[in-house]
Enzyme design. Structure first.
Site, mmCIF file in Angstrom:
data_model
loop_
_atom_site.group_PDB
_atom_site.id
_atom_site.type_symbol
_atom_site.label_atom_id
_atom_site.label_comp_id
_atom_site.label_asym_id
_atom_site.label_seq_id
_atom_site.Cartn_x
_atom_site.Cartn_y
_atom_site.Cartn_z
ATOM 1 N N ASP A 28 -1.894 2.750 1.903
ATOM 2 C CA ASP A 28 -3.120 3.122 1.191
ATOM 3 C C ASP A 28 -4.232 3.639 2.095
ATOM 4 O O ASP A 28 -5.358 3.841 1.627
ATOM 5 C CB ASP A 28 -3.631 1.931 0.371
ATOM 6 N N ASP B 194 1.851 6.140 -6.874
ATOM 7 C CA ASP B 194 0.465 6.043 -6.367
ATOM 8 C C ASP B 194 0.321 6.690 -4.984
ATOM 9 O O ASP B 194 -0.753 7.147 -4.595
ATOM 10 C CB ASP B 194 0.014 4.585 -6.238
#
Ligand code: GLY
Length: 395
Positions: A117, A182
């Site tokens: 991330d 994602d």
């Protein structure tokens, strides 16, 4: 009218009728109005954040605000990112100072190689700060984060690994090299880094990741799986699963939003028509789905079993609105109308919190992860971030 003027008028109306795009002046006024409306609430949240000295993420079951940033948290970049957007709109230095203060809280996380991330976190914060201020120190932070992120790339698989599988709930699924939809959101920082540094190694990783995801993550109806697990030695697909959706074969709403946004960004940097086509297909899946409510704010999963008695996910709607505004720029189709309709819904009392309520977050009614029993029908800092981004883009 001479024939040259007549030709110009003809071209003007032909272009108008082909694109059929809505009136932009009204959109700009609505966006400006929306941004002005969120400022008092954001100021209250900022006050809370300064008091806590950390970054607000959501509201706990006990009603208290949950703050993050001390240990790595995938949402830590969104609050400074929101502040950068508001600084860009208002030019008020208090927002710039606050963005700098809160992004510095997690600056050391740029060296982490245990999480995919980093693109989300650092592009939304230091990346936005670099765009707005040209501060070379921010650029170096981005480069460091990019160098950490690409260490998770496996050239046999062709992807960046999303989650480590040695510990936590991920260890219990039997996955070897899980890649989640994602992860498309981490590619923007890599494309941006190649543009900033002239070094193609970042965008080569991004393109490989996007192409592999394009090949393996989508179903025939253009919805996407959440998790595709690969064999890291051969690159073969092991399984296609979900982690945050209702079922392996269901369409988790935020996953569709990440895919739409991610492939739109890939098109921005590459002009590869395959990415644009995929973004359009995802938009069609979302906008034409029979379970999409009339306000265009989805249930947390398009196949959730108790629809219409299922929680909505305002975060997915905000991401989709922002992505559609960009996608609209690249196509003849009108994606601006559904984007503005979503923003109209999110700006209504149903989703936009009254100032002083909702623990001072901007939007109500998002879902973190129902299978994990986490953040169900709660405010989330990334719902607020993409809502403010969409308003800023519209403006
Ligand atoms: N990337 C995590 C989520 O969308 O919940």
């Amino acid at each position: 009218m001479n024939h040259k003027t007549a030709l110009l008028v003809f071209v003007f109306f032909t272009v108008l009728s082909c694109t059929n795009k809505p009136d932009t002046n009204q959109n700009v006024a609505n966006a400006e109005n929306g941004l002005q409306k969120v400022l008092p609430q954001l100021d209250l949240l900022l006050h809370d954040a300064y008091q806590a000295e950390w970054i607000p993420r959501t509201v706990e079951e006990n009603g208290e605000t949950r703050f993050v940033g001390k240990n790595f948290d995938w949402t830590e970049g969104f609050f400074p990112g929101t502040l950068w957007y508001v600084y860009a709109s208002t030019n008020e230095t208090k927002y710039k100072e606050a963005a700098e203060y809160f992004q510095n809280k997690f600056i050391e996380h740029r060296h982490l190689t245990t999480n995919h991330d980093l693109g989300f976190v650092f592009n939304d914060s230091f990346g936005a700060g670099y765009q707005l201020t040209g501060n070379e120190e921010y650029k170096q932070v981005l480069i460091d984060a990019g160098n950490s992120l690409i260490q998770r790339f496996n050239s046999t698989v062709g992807c960046i690994k999303s989650w480590d599988t040695e510990r936590g709930w991920q260890a219990k699924r039997g996955w070897q090299f899980p890649v989640i939809i994602d992860n498309m959101m981490n590619l923007e920082m890599l494309f941006e880094l190649s543009a900033l540094t002239g070094d193609d190694k970042y965008k080569e990783v991004a393109i490989s990741h996007a192409n592999t995801t394009l090949k393996n993550h989508f179903r025939a109806d253009n919805s996407s799986y959440h998790v595709v697990d690969y064999n890291p030695e051969t690159g073969a697909v092991n399984v296609k699963h979900t982690a945050q959706g209702f079922a392996h074969e269901s369409a988790w709403a935020r996953g569709q939003a990440w895919g739409l946004y991610g492939f739109t960004v890939c098109y921005r940097y590459t002009r590869d028509a395959n990415y644009l086509n995929q973004a359009k297909k995802i938009a069609e899946f979302y906008l034409r789905h029979q379970n999409l409510p009339t306000d265009l704010v989805p249930y947390w999963d398009f196949n959730a079993p108790q629809i219409p008695n299922e929680p909505r996910d305002a975060s997915a709607a905000a991401i989709v609105a922002s992505a559609l505004i960009e996608l609209d720029e690249y196509t003849e189709e009108d994606y601006l109308t559904p984007a503005t309709e979503i923003l109209k819904s999110l700006s209504s009392d149903a989703y936009l919190a009254e100032t002083g309520t909702n623990n001072h977050f901007i939007l109500k009614h998002s879902v973190g992860s129902i299978p994990h029993g986490a953040e169900i029908d709660k405010p989330l800092n990334y719902a607020d971030y993409y809502y403010v981004e969409a308003l800023t883009r519209l403006k």
